[in-house]
Design an enzyme around this catalytic site. Sequence first.
Site, mmCIF file in Angstrom:
data_model
loop_
_atom_site.group_PDB
_atom_site.id
_atom_site.type_symbol
_atom_site.label_atom_id
_atom_site.label_comp_id
_atom_site.label_asym_id
_atom_site.label_seq_id
_atom_site.Cartn_x
_atom_site.Cartn_y
_atom_site.Cartn_z
ATOM 1 C CE LYS A 10 -38.508 3.276 27.689
ATOM 2 N NZ LYS A 10 -37.392 3.205 28.640
ATOM 3 N N GLY A 64 -34.298 0.125 22.988
ATOM 4 C CA GLY A 64 -33.457 -0.720 22.146
ATOM 5 C C GLY A 64 -34.011 -0.942 20.750
ATOM 6 N N GLY A 65 -34.937 -0.086 20.341
ATOM 7 C CA GLY A 65 -35.441 -0.181 18.974
ATOM 8 C C GLY A 65 -36.562 -1.180 18.782
ATOM 9 C CG PHE A 87 -38.313 10.425 12.072
ATOM 10 C CD1 PHE A 87 -37.594 9.476 12.773
ATOM 11 C CD2 PHE A 87 -37.838 10.862 10.845
ATOM 12 C CE1 PHE A 87 -36.409 8.963 12.262
ATOM 13 C CE2 PHE A 87 -36.655 10.344 10.329
ATOM 14 C CZ PHE A 87 -35.943 9.396 11.031
ATOM 15 N NE ARG A 123 -30.623 -1.348 28.626
ATOM 16 C CZ ARG A 123 -31.506 -0.669 27.915
ATOM 17 N NH1 ARG A 123 -32.739 -0.534 28.347
ATOM 18 N NH2 ARG A 123 -31.173 -0.109 26.773
ATOM 19 C CB VAL A 143 -25.162 -2.916 24.268
ATOM 20 C CG1 VAL A 143 -24.178 -3.623 23.349
ATOM 21 C CG2 VAL A 143 -26.472 -3.672 24.357
ATOM 22 N NE ARG A 178 -24.496 -1.868 20.241
ATOM 23 C CZ ARG A 178 -25.670 -1.709 20.826
ATOM 24 N NH1 ARG A 178 -26.668 -2.545 20.546
ATOM 25 N NH2 ARG A 178 -25.864 -0.725 21.682
#
Lengths: 452, 165
Positions: free
Chosen positions: A117, A163-164, A201, A291, A294, A337
Amino acid sequence: MTLRRILIANRGEIAVRVIRTCQRLGIETVLAASEADLDSMGARLADITICIGPANSSASYLNVEAVIAAAVASKAQAIHPGYGFLSENQKLAAACNHADVLFIGPTVEQLDAVGDKLKARAHATAAGLLGVPGGEVRSFAEAQQLAEQIGWPILIKAVGGGGGRGMKQVTDASKLTEAMDLATAEAQASFSDPRLYVERFVSHGRHIEVQVLGDGENVIHLGTRDCSIQRRYQKLVEEAPAPNISETLREEMHLAAVAFARNLKYRGLGTVEFLVDCDRDAFYFLEMNARIQVEHPITEAICGLDLVEEQIAVAEGRKLRWKQGDVKFSGHAIECRINAEDWEHDFCPSPGTVTHAVFPAGQGIRMDTHIQAGSKVPPFYDSLLGKLIIHGTDRKDALRKMGRALANMEITGVSTNLVMHAELMRENEFARGGVNTAFLGQFLQNRNREAA
Amino acid sequence: MKLTNEDVQQILQLLDATKYDELHLETERFKLTLRRNPASGDWTQETQVLWAPNVVQASPHASAVLNSAASGAAKAPRDPRDVVWTDVRAHLPGTFYRAPKPGALPFVEIGSQVETDTVVGIIETMKLMNAVHAETCGEVVEICCDNAQFAEKDAVLMRIKPGAA
């Protein structure tokens, strides 16, 4: 070349989803499954299933040697890695090259450029994009120093991931050690890379991403997705296109995403994630996911493409079949989801056995799942049971259909977040569109307060 | 024959024009039930993929996993004089980690003094890391679950002799 046999190195709904496209294209499927998944829906649908190790994912789904060995043994010509697990793993991509197996994804160099990253941030800058203030931290002291510099609260993120996983919000120095320890452990478990970095943040931003597709030379975008409905950095609801943003901003994001991918000569399917400050009509580069994601079906719904098919075509060495002008968007799509978690008890994971599974059906309704009556939901993996995707003529139509479709769904045996989604779809602020990443937390808090 | 979402859509379109509210279709490979809610007119589907998985290669790890699970279960028979000891249990089924990261020192060892909020381990369930707290002040007297071992819900992870820490 034309692929005739593909090994799928994944599990759950995405394994089923990739198998279905392969079947439609007449490609044989080999599923690489752990011991916990040998009787899964994916294993039942695949032409062949090969056990690649015990349930624990570090010994199976994250085991490069086992995956390669399975591909070689089954004479698969290519590996589709799905999302998560080894999907963005350079070692797997390199091992594929070595074993003369195609990796359905970008090149090793591109995986390195975006998978790390910190390198991705540098590439974004090079392509003229703005990033969120932050940087790598190798110790508690460095993290504290950087946090003081960019200002609390901060987000700790995994250099190797997304993805957290490994992501923690920290409000002050007293919580830093525990958060870094947990983040390191999660990063190691999920990505086999314990390195962390820190970002400022931003509490009131929206998470909007742009789907891109490249063939190594040409890059097109397939529109925006809004993924601001998140809890602990896990997306729960996504929609395409992102609602309530100016067309100027949308087009700027499209162009920025394409510029980033073009700068890398990107080959494959990817997503460029942005943090959008709607008050200022500004956006910041977060990361690129190299990739399939989801939430890809909502993009498929509005642009009419099968993204797994496009992935395979590009991996086969074909040029993009579409020019930007060929891509037409229609309507609005929303994805919920459905997770095996007890949303009324702090989203406690709920592994178990599904006793009953009824899904909505009809025009504009798509259910991507690996769950049927009798399916096991093992404790070893994530809690995703499936995704309900609704395509409507516009957002209002999609919301209305989603409400009805959720009401027609029934899963018993494990706890699910089905009711949460139903309540969310009725919520006024969400219905207006364009909520930020703080919204879901607020919604859940208000609900708890009313219940108390 | 493989059943796709498009197939289901087309079957529904055909059914929509009829008076039938239910369709059951069963082959060797799958079972499909479509039902129309008489009130709303909405359709639901239940599918069962019946085909047995074609598993071509058994894993050499299988017996190892079963063995380790068996030895874990047989561990630590409870001694009556231990009743004053407090169990630290797994709130969720998952993989138990004794250290914050691979290679790091364990959070606690036998003999460690702990407070109620001392982190004594991590349970990884569905990829989420949950800190395990001692929940009792005292001394760790027994560690019942090895590092990186799977723990069932409510399994005893370690035991604490209560006392002022």
